[in-house]
Design a protein around this motif. Structure first.
Motif, PDB file in Angstrom:
ATOM      1  N   PRO A  57      35.205  43.077 103.733  1.00 52.20           N
ATOM      2  CA  PRO A  57      36.520  42.621 104.205  1.00 52.20           C
ATOM      3  C   PRO A  57      37.291  42.138 102.984  1.00 52.20           C
ATOM      4  CG  PRO A  57      34.738  41.468 105.353  1.00 52.20           C
ATOM      5  CD  PRO A  57      34.119  42.222 104.232  1.00 52.20           C
ATOM      6  N   ILE A  58      38.595  42.173 103.054  1.00 55.17           N
ATOM      7  CA  ILE A  58      39.344  41.546 101.956  1.00 55.17           C
ATOM      8  C   ILE A  58      39.548  40.094 102.346  1.00 55.17           C
ATOM      9  CG2 ILE A  58      40.333  43.582 100.892  1.00 55.17           C
ATOM     10  CD1 ILE A  58      42.860  43.133 102.578  1.00 55.17           C
ATOM     11  N   TYR A  59      39.292  39.211 101.402  1.00 58.33           N
ATOM     12  CA  TYR A  59      39.200  37.793 101.726  1.00 58.33           C
ATOM     13  C   TYR A  59      40.558  37.111 101.625  1.00 58.33           C
ATOM     14  CZ  TYR A  59      34.406  39.181 101.004  1.00 58.33           C
ATOM     15  OH  TYR A  59      33.213  39.844 101.095  1.00 58.33           O
ATOM     16  N   TYR A  60      40.794  36.197 102.557  1.00 61.08           N
ATOM     17  CA  TYR A  60      42.032  35.420 102.506  1.00 61.08           C
ATOM     18  C   TYR A  60      42.046  34.545 101.266  1.00 61.08           C
ATOM     19  CZ  TYR A  60      43.217  36.485 107.381  1.00 61.08           C
ATOM     20  OH  TYR A  60      43.559  37.114 108.540  1.00 61.08           O
ATOM     21  N   HIS A  79      33.189  30.991  99.695  1.00 57.56           N
ATOM     22  CA  HIS A  79      31.957  30.286 100.050  1.00 57.56           C
ATOM     23  C   HIS A  79      30.811  31.281 100.196  1.00 57.56           C
ATOM     24  CE1 HIS A  79      32.533  31.661 104.128  1.00 57.56           C
ATOM     25  NE2 HIS A  79      33.641  30.938 104.297  1.00 57.56           N
ATOM     26  N   HIS A 121      31.354  34.634 102.109  1.00 57.97           N
ATOM     27  CA  HIS A 121      32.021  35.696 101.341  1.00 57.97           C
ATOM     28  C   HIS A 121      31.048  36.290 100.330  1.00 57.97           C
ATOM     29  CE1 HIS A 121      35.497  32.732 102.035  1.00 57.97           C
ATOM     30  NE2 HIS A 121      35.623  33.689 102.937  1.00 57.97           N
ATOM     31  N   ASP A 130      43.142  39.463 100.783  1.00 64.59           N
ATOM     32  CA  ASP A 130      44.148  39.567 101.834  1.00 64.59           C
ATOM     33  C   ASP A 130      45.136  38.438 101.551  1.00 64.59           C
ATOM     34  OD1 ASP A 130      45.452  39.931 104.202  1.00 64.59           O
ATOM     35  OD2 ASP A 130      43.691  39.691 105.491  1.00 64.59           O
ATOM     36  N   TRP A 151      47.268  41.633 109.940  1.00 71.10           N
ATOM     37  CA  TRP A 151      46.151  42.582 110.125  1.00 71.10           C
ATOM     38  C   TRP A 151      46.607  44.034 109.994  1.00 71.10           C
ATOM     39  CZ3 TRP A 151      41.093  42.116 109.853  1.00 71.10           C
ATOM     40  CH2 TRP A 151      40.546  40.840 109.967  1.00 71.10           C
ATOM     41  N   TYR A 189      41.764  49.672 103.093  1.00 71.31           N
ATOM     42  CA  TYR A 189      40.622  50.575 102.954  1.00 71.31           C
ATOM     43  C   TYR A 189      41.064  51.995 102.592  1.00 71.31           C
ATOM     44  CZ  TYR A 189      38.264  46.820 105.561  1.00 71.31           C
ATOM     45  OH  TYR A 189      37.765  45.614 105.977  1.00 71.31           O
ATOM     46  N   GLY A 213      32.093  40.623 109.042  1.00 71.12           N
ATOM     47  CA  GLY A 213      31.408  39.567 109.780  1.00 71.12           C
ATOM     48  C   GLY A 213      31.729  39.730 111.254  1.00 71.12           C
ATOM     49  N   ASP A 243      33.001  37.940 113.410  1.00 69.75           N
ATOM     50  CA  ASP A 243      34.241  37.378 113.945  1.00 69.75           C
ATOM     51  C   ASP A 243      35.431  38.313 113.810  1.00 69.75           C
ATOM     52  OD1 ASP A 243      33.708  36.918 111.202  1.00 69.75           O
ATOM     53  OD2 ASP A 243      35.528  35.708 111.076  1.00 69.75           O
ATOM     54  N   ILE A 244      35.295  39.368 113.010  1.00 73.20           N
ATOM     55  CA  ILE A 244      36.450  40.263 112.860  1.00 73.20           C
ATOM     56  C   ILE A 244      36.130  41.648 113.421  1.00 73.20           C
ATOM     57  CG2 ILE A 244      37.633  39.006 111.023  1.00 73.20           C
ATOM     58  CD1 ILE A 244      36.329  40.737 108.956  1.00 73.20           C
ATOM     59  N   TRP A 267      26.414  35.388 110.934  1.00 75.21           N
ATOM     60  CA  TRP A 267      26.958  34.323 110.099  1.00 75.21           C
ATOM     61  C   TRP A 267      25.854  33.527 109.437  1.00 75.21           C
ATOM     62  CZ3 TRP A 267      31.913  31.233 110.951  1.00 75.21           C
ATOM     63  CH2 TRP A 267      32.986  32.136 111.020  1.00 75.21           C
ATOM     64  N   TRP A 268      26.180  33.009 108.302  1.00 72.34           N
ATOM     65  CA  TRP A 268      25.301  32.028 107.681  1.00 72.34           C
ATOM     66  C   TRP A 268      25.607  30.676 108.280  1.00 72.34           C
ATOM     67  CZ3 TRP A 268      21.107  32.516 104.806  1.00 72.34           C
ATOM     68  CH2 TRP A 268      20.855  33.773 104.272  1.00 72.34           C
TER      69      TRP A 268
HETATM   70  N1  MSP Z   1      41.207  38.576 105.684  1.00 76.76           N
HETATM   71  C1  MSP Z   1      40.380  38.786 106.795  1.00 76.76           C
HETATM   72  C2  MSP Z   1      39.667  40.122 106.690  1.00 76.76           C
HETATM   73  C3  MSP Z   1      40.581  41.296 106.561  1.00 76.76           C
HETATM   74  S1  MSP Z   1      39.686  42.777 106.355  1.00 76.76           S
HETATM   75  C4  MSP Z   1      40.810  43.944 106.496  1.00 76.76           C
HETATM   76  C5  MSP Z   1      39.344  37.680 106.876  1.00 76.76           C
HETATM   77  N2  MSP Z   1      39.137  36.999 105.752  1.00 76.76           N
HETATM   78  S2  MSP Z   1      38.155  35.725 105.613  1.00 76.76           S
HETATM   79  O1  MSP Z   1      38.224  35.349 104.237  1.00 76.76           O
HETATM   80  O2  MSP Z   1      38.507  34.732 106.574  1.00 76.76           O
HETATM   81  O3  MSP Z   1      36.747  36.175 106.012  1.00 76.76           O
HETATM   82  C6  MSP Z   1      36.122  37.206 105.356  1.00 76.76           C
HETATM   83  C7  MSP Z   1      34.728  37.431 105.849  1.00 76.76           C
HETATM   84  O4  MSP Z   1      33.919  36.292 105.649  1.00 76.76           O
HETATM   85  C8  MSP Z   1      34.631  37.786 107.323  1.00 76.76           C
HETATM   86  O5  MSP Z   1      33.858  38.961 107.441  1.00 76.76           O
HETATM   87  C9  MSP Z   1      33.867  36.647 107.909  1.00 76.76           C
HETATM   88  O6  MSP Z   1      33.018  37.078 108.918  1.00 76.76           O
HETATM   89  C10 MSP Z   1      33.045  36.199 106.720  1.00 76.76           C
HETATM   90  N3  MSP Z   1      32.507  34.884 106.898  1.00 76.76           N
HETATM   91  C11 MSP Z   1      33.187  33.714 107.040  1.00 76.76           C
HETATM   92  N4  MSP Z   1      32.262  32.723 107.239  1.00 76.76           N
HETATM   93  C12 MSP Z   1      31.014  33.241 107.229  1.00 76.76           C
HETATM   94  C13 MSP Z   1      29.727  32.722 107.287  1.00 76.76           C
HETATM   95  N5  MSP Z   1      29.490  31.440 107.486  1.00 76.76           N
HETATM   96  N6  MSP Z   1      28.690  33.585 107.138  1.00 76.76           N
HETATM   97  C14 MSP Z   1      28.885  34.914 106.875  1.00 76.76           C
HETATM   98  N7  MSP Z   1      30.089  35.434 106.804  1.00 76.76           N
HETATM   99  C15 MSP Z   1      31.168  34.637 107.116  1.00 76.76           C
HETATM  100  O7  MSP Z   1      38.770  37.483 107.933  1.00 76.76           O
END
Ligand code: MSP
Length: 642
Positions: A11-14, A20, A23, A51, A230, A237, A262, A264-265, A293-294
């Motif tokens: 996923p691209i991270y916010y 953490h 990610h 993201d 979104w 991708y 993860g 949640d998405i 999830w962790w």
């Molecule tokens: N930006 C969106 C993703 C867009 S993809 C087109 C997003 N970003 S996020 O930074 O909030 O989360 C990214 C990823 O981190 C997600 O897959 C989420 O499931 C994962 N995790 C967040 N907390 C987590 C844990 N505690 N354990 C494992 N993965 C977790 O969602």
């Protein structure tokens, strides 16, 4: 793994916060899978990124007193630095604020709009001004905002917006998922999506009026709106792979082999994304894989709980390779996994320090002492040697299969079992005794050769997980640097007798005792001051383990047969709980209803007088006086205190 091409994404991270362990996990997993595929010579492309649009980022920027772009620019560096530190070998890193991405999103929007896949309509819904979100009637909780910790009144708002005709693809999507069992994995997540699709699918609102939320890609056909985050983010991708910009590259890379996500998405990836692709007439990705999830111990990791695990601190304290190894062996893909430092240390000391590290130091020491520091010549195969050889080769094969089945944890645990087996083999054959007498020294050479061979294969197979340490191990055995040759890892006897081995320091020094929990942020330790007599001083990290939150008392009643106890039902914003508190002699139950209190929210549940108590309230006491701790002023229930 008979693929022509392996394209894997995270996923691209916010960029609203620092990275953490969650990610780090997905990115390490993608890295490990990419490295295995490169090892077997499958052309591999590994994409990650950030993201950078939308409300979350805009809010974080406001809180930090920066522009959203500044917020993104500052935070993206944290991700990029972390990936460097964790030895991540991504081939590309996409930021959604880059022109190469924005242009593709705009082209897609324009095309969908031109083909009436996107239309304008009045949107009516319940709006929470604080959360800046629309809700439907059934989302609301007693007519109020359902967002945990909010609960404020909502307003009826009507505004124009743009919608993607997602609903028209509902049946197509159901049929596609049913016809392609590998499309959504694991199976129970596939069923979850199918369950979601049993309800009527609505069209997707893909715009946000700038007057409400301006941080996004402007719609090409209406400058008063930006794109819903979104609808922008998922496109990464394909925009990174060359869609509408470098068709030849796109042809080569797409469809992606795996979108790792993860749990949640799931809906955004398995409902929004496939319908968007279908409307664009782009083929579907092969597999969308949702991992669990962790948790930290048994708790959800969250800032408010103060239990966020910092991957940089972990890697600094215990080493990048050990951290990668732990994450890969400890999570069975699809399920949640539990992180604790104790579990980390247990795994490290057992698999790495005791088994693998000791084995290497024994083998290299004995070869150094008795064979002039050169790989000895093996003799005839005995039964023990035969067993070690076949166990090792079988485990190597199983690791390949387990990676292909997305169960790398199984294959890696199989490798740990090989090392245990090799240690048992050494114990049984006692090369240190055999080497002392002239007539058995050659047998010692055979044993050491076999043990070294097992190490060669194990280190090659673990190389994608622990590239640094396995590289060191391999050079200790006199093997060439760089990636191992995959075919050699499935053949016994590739170590050349006579090759000089290298002396090496301890590969994985044993961790003596659990240290304090890794703090969220690495801070210089303040100089220790003497504690006042009778006061135990604690580290900040000890304090950070506490989750203190505000709560509202919903019900209060005396506990029968216990004159000091009250049973309270409390509201924590995102949940309700029951606690038992020893305040009955100080408060009449009725006077407590509606009061705001502070509770320790992460206290282990207890049973008091046969009543479950899930938390503890705070009160000030002196002699026989007791007063509840409250917060000065109005705060939403569930706010963190600290
Ligand atoms: N930006 C969106 C993703 C867009 S993809 C087109 C997003 N970003 S996020 O930074 O909030 O989360 C990214 C990823 O981190 C997600 O897959 C989420 O499931 C994962 N995790 C967040 N907390 C987590 C844990 N505690 N354990 C494992 N993965 C977790 O969602």
């Amino acid at each position: 793994m008979d693929r022509q091409n392996f394209y894997i994404t995270t996923p691209i991270y916010y960029v609203n916060d620092r990275p953490h362990i969650g990610h780090a996990y997905t990115t390490i997993l993608a890295d490990v899978l990419a490295r295995y595929h490169r090892l077997i010579n499958v052309p591999t492309w590994f994409l990650t990124g950030t993201d950078e649009h939308g409300q979350k980022v805009q809010r974080a920027a406001e809180a930090a007193g920066m522009s959203p772009q500044q917020q993104a620019d500052e935070t993206v560096v944290r991700f990029q630095e972390l990936w460097r530190k964790l030895e991540i070998t991504n081939d590309d890193f996409i930021r959604t604020t880059e022109p190469r991405h924005q242009e593709v999103v705009r082209k897609i929007l324009q095309d969908l709009y031109d083909r009436d896949e996107i239309y304008r309509a009045e949107f009516e819904g319940w709006y929470c001004v604080t959360c800046e979100r629309f809700y439907t009637e059934k989302d609301l909780v007693e007519g109020h905002c359902p967002e945990p910790g909010c609960g404020r009144p909502v307003e009826r708002i009507t505004e124009p917006n743009y919608f993607f005709r997602m609903s028209k693809y509902q049946q197509w999507l159901i049929d596609y998922i049913e016809a392609n069992p590998k499309f959504i994995q694991p199976d129970f997540r596939r069923n979850e999506t199918l369950g979601f699709l049993r309800k009527e699918l609505t069209d997707l609102c893909i715009s946000r009026p700038k007057s409400r939320m301006g941080w996004g890609i402007e719609l090409p056909f209406d400058a008063d709106f930006v794109t819903y985050v979104w609808f922008d983010a998922l496109v990464n991708y394909i925009s990174a792979a060359g869609y509408l910009s470098d068709e030849a590259r796109f042809e080569k890379l797409w469809p992606a082999s795996y979108h790792l996500i993860g749990k949640d998405i799931l809906t955004t990836h398995t409902v929004y994304w496939p319908t968007m692709l279908k409307a664009m007439d782009v083929p579907m990705p092969e597999t969308i894989f949702a991992h669990g999830w962790w948790l930290v111990g048994r708790d959800k990791m969250s800032k408010s709980a103060g239990n966020v695990v910092d991957p940089i601190a972990m890697a600094n304290q215990y080493g990048v390779d050990a951290f990668r190894y732990f994450l890969m062996t400890e999570m069975s893909l699809g399920q949640d996994a539990s992180f604790t430092e104790e579990a980390f240390i247990r795994r490290y000391n057992t698999d790495l320090a005791n088994d693998l590290g000791n084995m290497l130091s024994r083998v290299t020491k004995l070869i150094g002492s008795y064979f002039d520091g050169k790989i000895p010549v093996p003799q005839e195969l005995g039964e023990g040697e035969e067993r070690l050889k076949s166990t090792t080769l079988k485990a190597a094969e199983e690791l390949v299969t387990s990676v292909d089945r997305m169960r790398p944890d199984q294959g890696l645990n199989g490798m740990a079992a090989v090392v245990r087996e090799a240690n048992r083999y050494m114990e049984a054959r006692q090369p240190w005794t055999l080497a002392k007498a002239d007539d058995t020294r050659a047998d010692a050479g055979t044993v050491l050769y076999y043990a070294a061979e097992a190490l060669r294969i194990v280190s090659g197979m673990l190389y994608p997980v622990m590239p640094g340490k396995m590289g060191e191990l391999r050079s200790a055995l006199g093997l060439p640097g760089g990636d191992p040759v995959f075919a050699d890892l499935h053949e016994w006897g590739r170590l050349e007798p006579g090759t000089p081995i290298q002396k090496m320091k301890i590969l994985f020094p044993r961790i003596q005792a659990p240290r304090e929990t890794v703090p969220v942020k690495e801070k210089a330790k303040p100089k220790q001051k003497e504690a006042p007599v009778g006061v135990v001083q604690i580290e900040y990290a000890d304090f950070a383990k506490l989750s203190l939150r505000t709560a509202r008392i919903l019900e209060a009643e005396k506990v029968e047969g216990a004159d000091k106890l009250l049973r309270l039902q409390i509201d924590l914003g995102d949940e309700q709980r029951q606690i038992v508190a020893g305040i009955a002699q100080h408060y009449e139950p009725d006077t407590l209803i509606g009061r705001s209190i502070v509770v320790v929210a992460n206290l282990k549940p207890a049973r008091i007088r046969k009543i479950d108590s899930n938390g503890m309230l705070l009160a000030a006491t002196q002699g026989d006086q007791l007063r509840l701790v409250t917060v000065d002023g109005d705060m939403p229930v569930g706010s963190s205190v600290g």
